[in-house]
Design an enzyme around this catalytic site. Structure first.
Site, PDB file in Angstrom:
ATOM      1  N   GLU A  53      -6.658 114.016  32.100  1.00  0.00           N
ATOM      2  CA  GLU A  53      -6.794 114.301  33.528  1.00  0.00           C
ATOM      3  C   GLU A  53      -6.805 113.017  34.360  1.00  0.00           C
ATOM      4  O   GLU A  53      -7.178 111.964  33.876  1.00  0.00           O
ATOM      5  CB  GLU A  53      -8.075 115.100  33.779  1.00  0.00           C
ATOM      6  CG  GLU A  53      -9.271 114.544  33.026  1.00  0.00           C
ATOM      7  CD  GLU A  53     -10.583 115.255  33.342  1.00  0.00           C
ATOM      8  OE1 GLU A  53     -10.709 115.852  34.409  1.00  0.00           O
ATOM      9  OE2 GLU A  53     -11.486 115.161  32.506  1.00  0.00           O
TER      10      GLU A  53
ATOM     11  N   ASP B 293     -17.685 121.712  37.296  1.00  0.00           N
ATOM     12  CA  ASP B 293     -16.984 120.723  36.472  1.00  0.00           C
ATOM     13  C   ASP B 293     -17.505 119.328  36.837  1.00  0.00           C
ATOM     14  O   ASP B 293     -17.695 119.029  38.020  1.00  0.00           O
ATOM     15  CB  ASP B 293     -15.477 120.823  36.732  1.00  0.00           C
ATOM     16  CG  ASP B 293     -14.663 120.086  35.684  1.00  0.00           C
ATOM     17  OD1 ASP B 293     -15.266 119.399  34.837  1.00  0.00           O
ATOM     18  OD2 ASP B 293     -13.426 120.184  35.714  1.00  0.00           O
TER      19      ASP B 293
HETATM   20  C1  BGC Z   1     -12.807 118.286  33.027  1.00  0.00           C
HETATM   21  C2  BGC Z   1     -13.210 119.542  32.298  1.00  0.00           C
HETATM   22  C3  BGC Z   1     -14.164 119.214  31.185  1.00  0.00           C
HETATM   23  C4  BGC Z   1     -15.326 118.428  31.711  1.00  0.00           C
HETATM   24  C5  BGC Z   1     -16.311 117.997  30.652  1.00  0.00           C
HETATM   25  C6  BGC Z   1     -13.979 117.451  33.422  1.00  0.00           C
HETATM   26  O1  BGC Z   1     -13.593 116.240  33.954  1.00  0.00           O
HETATM   27  O2  BGC Z   1     -12.066 118.638  34.176  1.00  0.00           O
HETATM   28  O3  BGC Z   1     -12.088 120.212  31.812  1.00  0.00           O
HETATM   29  O4  BGC Z   1     -14.590 120.399  30.574  1.00  0.00           O
HETATM   30  O5  BGC Z   1     -14.871 117.270  32.354  1.00  0.00           O
HETATM   31  O6  BGC Z   1     -15.794 117.006  29.856  1.00  0.00           O
HETATM   32  C1  BGC Z   2     -15.771 112.033  30.388  1.00  0.00           C
HETATM   33  C2  BGC Z   2     -14.938 113.271  30.438  1.00  0.00           C
HETATM   34  C3  BGC Z   2     -14.901 113.783  31.814  1.00  0.00           C
HETATM   35  C4  BGC Z   2     -14.501 112.695  32.806  1.00  0.00           C
HETATM   36  C5  BGC Z   2     -14.538 113.181  34.220  1.00  0.00           C
HETATM   37  C6  BGC Z   2     -15.286 111.018  31.392  1.00  0.00           C
HETATM   38  O1  BGC Z   2     -16.048 109.876  31.369  1.00  0.00           O
HETATM   39  O2  BGC Z   2     -15.778 111.490  29.128  1.00  0.00           O
HETATM   40  O3  BGC Z   2     -15.395 114.251  29.563  1.00  0.00           O
HETATM   41  O4  BGC Z   2     -14.032 114.847  31.887  1.00  0.00           O
HETATM   42  O5  BGC Z   2     -15.281 111.549  32.663  1.00  0.00           O
HETATM   43  O6  BGC Z   2     -14.243 112.206  35.147  1.00  0.00           O
END
Ligand code: BGC
Ligand code: BGC
Length: 690
Positions: free
Chosen positions: A551, A345
């Site tokens: 997240e 991830d």
């Molecule tokens: C998230 C994942 C996601 C990935 C790509 C990560 O930060 O935890 O769920 O698939 O980014 O965007």
């Molecule tokens: C991205 C997300 C990813 C995240 C992780 C973002 O900048 O757009 O897809 O999950 O960073 O930290």
């Protein structure tokens, strides 16, 4: 015992007891198919005093891949591996992010895949048209199959987060987030949604979805609670199977047929079981809980032949999953028979002890097959190649990782296909936000709504009445869609970013106007904005709740919903004698006692997505005065009676939610909710002082 019957009479039961019964019957239900549940009474979450790592041989069910590994593929793979340089092999194992990679990079570094993260679009343009997506997909694909200068042609995969519909693309249908789909208890609906999502992805030439999230969210403080279907494992096996089949096609029946994409079961494992619900935190739980609670969705996805699994950012017992050989290799690959590939991830490998974003042999050695290395992929490539050459990563491990990646590419039909823009559904813009998909989403909205209160049978409403629609969520598509909606956190959007969508207000207005009623919109919660000068409405529908988050940013320290403005709005309306229907938008169950008291009816609407009309379908009668659709949604998360409920599975005898898991009224119930205590450790008047 029929626990479903028990669910319908939740007030009769002791919640703690209920929880135990539910867990043992449910967990064994899913496990029975795997012949792994020997003693039902034994399976109780949180009953383990100290975590014990049991021998893998006895503890996890022994399974094998549901797919025969066709000899033809393995022979092709052998031939490819024999031709590939170390640089090419490592290239297959690295995924870069759209904004940091060019087609030339793919050609020169032999990269096997790219991703676009949340809020990442071709050339950074949010409203990039379908043609722009396809043009760029073609360029990357053609670079990957370029055979000049003796290169090996291996088609590239493009991964994206289409977690509630094709949510990163303007004009797509956005379905309710998983928390709402959990409330529907409808795996066939979930399967159809996955199929529609795959089709919308195919329109722009993407072939790999980072979904489904199979987390069982045990603590709603977690900012990704809404990405989880439930807090209990009950639904996970069937949902994991249904979504995987919806995305990839069922084995032996449209498997990777037209308009299907690769699925990813994520985030392995116990992302929803971390201490305190902290994103990327540590799951300090027993191995039994891993298997009986957090692995249930994976069993379903694996039975459906899911082809990739994403490692979790989180840890188990203090050890990061990205470097966890026991859980990645011994359990997932060997014991559970997973023969696809494990992807990391978003630079998650860098948190493994001793690792950096650009160097992590530990993760590969533990069993990670593909690094998600959004930015520092170049250095990671060089370092990994050097580590292989120095013997720090055995060649056999590299060959195994690349074999898995190639196997998946063969199975998905990538070697037999043409460039993205020439594939089925590509460029067929009529499928992006298609009427058929929007209808499906609207139905999902209807089925996801959970009625928590309906005193005096206020609902359903007469559409010929004078109805005030108020609250800052009433006409705000970004807010009703939540995180992972065009942008990563779901913030910074306007209604114009969602062409074809229907706000909750628009859905209500359409039906009220058609019935000859009167609808009035008041978006602000300020008294000055609430114009009641002309006539007092018969009833008010107030749409309010959490602002979008995703997240990390969505983690909270307590479950209290503390908007003073919203509460005052409800109270002002009630003080004028106007009955109030609250439509609460949220990515988690929350303590809302004062708002429940200040409402005559209260609906948990979760994060419904772009088809807001599904709310009007349930709240309003038709012009003949009949109920259009009754409430059928049941809580897949227990609703808290305090701002800081004990975490699930903590074995807390005090655990007593306001509305238990499985609760949900229907119109026939006629149940009245008494005034609730508004006491909380948080002072609503001065929320910031707590
Ligand atoms: C998230 C994942 C996601 C990935 C790509 C990560 O930060 O935890 O769920 O698939 O980014 O965007
Ligand atoms: C991205 C997300 C990813 C995240 C992780 C973002 O900048 O757009 O897809 O999950 O960073 O930290």
């Amino acid at each position: 015992m029929d626990f479903r019957r028990t669910l319908e009479a939740p007030d009769q039961i002791n919640n703690r007891l209920f929880r135990r019964i539910l867990l043992s019957s449910v967990v064994c239900g899913a496990l029975l198919s795997l012949q792994a549940c020997s003693n039902a009474d034994d399976v109780t979450a949180g009953s383990e005093p100290t975590p014990v790592i049991t021998s893998v041989t006895h503890f996890w069910p022994h399974r094998s891949s549901p797919l025969a590994q066709p000899d033809a593929y393995e022979t092709n793979i052998d031939a490819l591996l024999a031709q590939m340089s170390v640089e090419e092999k490592v290239g297959q194992m690295i995924q870069a992010e759209l904004q940091s990679v060019t087609p030339d990079d793919v050609r020169n570094y032999h990269l096997g895949s790219i991703l676009n993260g949340g809020g990442s679009y071709p050339h950074g343009v949010k409203d990039a048209p379908v043609e722009a997506w396809l043009a760029i997909a073609d360029q990357f694909y053609l670079a990957s199959v370029d055979q000049s200068e003796g290169r090996v042609a291996i088609p590239l995969l493009w991964g994206t987060d289409a977690v509630h519909g094709h949510n990163n693309v303007m004009g797509a249908t956005l379905f309710p987030h998983n928390i709402g789909l959990g409330a529907t208890r409808n795996p066939e609906l979930v399967r159809a949604i996955a199929k529609a999502t795959a089709r919308e992805m195919s329109v722009i030439g993407q072939d790999w979805n980072f979904a489904p999230t199979l987390a069982v969210a045990r603590n709603a403080r977690w900012g990704r609670t809404y990405e989880a279907y439930a807090e209990e494992p009950e639904l996970l096996y069937t949902y994991g199977k249904a979504v995987t089949e919806g995305l990839q096609g069922a084995i032996g029946d449209d498997w990777f047929g037209p308009g299907r994409v690769l699925a990813t079961a994520k985030h392995w494992i116990a992302d929803g079981g971390t201490d305190g619900g902290i994103d990327r935190g540590d799951a300090k739980i027993s191995e039994r809980e891993l298997r009986d609670i957090h692995a249930q969705g994976y069993f379903g996805a694996l039975d459906a032949g899911v082809q990739s699994v994403m490692a979790s950012f989180s840890s188990w017992q203090g050890e990061k999953l990205h470097g966890h050989q026991y859980l990645l290799t011994d359990v997932l690959k060997q014991k559970l028979g997973f023969d696809g590939f494990i992807i990391g991830d978003w630079s998650g490998h860098e948190f493994v002890e001793g690792c950096q974003p650009d160097s992590c042999p530990q993760a590969v050695n533990a069993g990670l097959d593909l690094f998600m290395a959004p930015e520092q992929w170049r250095e990671l490539h060089a370092n990994t190649v050097a580590q292989v050459k120095r013997g720090e990563i055995p060649m056999a491990r590299i060959d195994d990782a690349v074999r898995r990646i190639l196997r998946v590419k063969f199975r998905a039909g990538l070697f037999d296909t043409v460039r993205p823009s020439e594939r089925s559904y590509a460029g067929h813009t009529e499928w992006l936000g298609a009427e058929e998909h929007r209808k499906l989403a609207r139905r999902a909205v209807r089925e996801s709504l959970v009625l928590l209160k309906n005193n005096n049978g206020l609902l359903p409403l007469d559409p010929t009445a004078h109805i005030l629609v108020a609250g800052d969520g009433a006409h705000h598509i970004g807010k009703q869609s939540g995180g992972w909606s065009l942008t990563w956190q779901g913030s910074d959007t306007t209604n114009d970013d969602f062409p074809g969508a229907t706000s909750i207000y628009q859905g209500l207005a359409q039906q009220i106007n058609a019935a000859g009623g009167r609808v009035q919109l008041s978006e602000g919660s300020d008294d000055s904005e609430l114009d009641l000068s002309e006539a007092i409405p018969d009833v008010a529908i107030v749409v309010f709740g959490e602002d979008p988050y995703a997240e990390i940013e969505g983690d909270v320290t307590h479950l209290g919903y503390l908007s003073r403005a919203d509460l005052e709005l409800l109270r002002r309306l009630q003080a004028r004698g106007i009955p109030v229907v609250s439509v609460f938008l949220s990515g988690r169950p929350m303590w809302v006692n004062p708002y429940l008291n200040a409402s005559d009816a209260f609906v948990a609407a979760w994060l419904p997505g772009t088809e807001g009309a599904g709310i009007a379908d349930v709240l309003l009668r038709n012009t003949q005065g009949d109920i259009q659709y009754d409430f059928t949604g049941k809580l897949s998360f227990s609703w808290p009676a305090s701002v800081n409920p004990p975490p699930l599975g903590s074995d807390d005898e005090e655990y007593a939610p306001l509305f238990p898991y499985g609760f949900g009224l229907s119109y026939a119930d006629g149940q009245e909710l008494e005034k609730l205590s508004e006491e909380s450790v948080i002072d609503l008047k001065n929320p910031n002082e707590n």
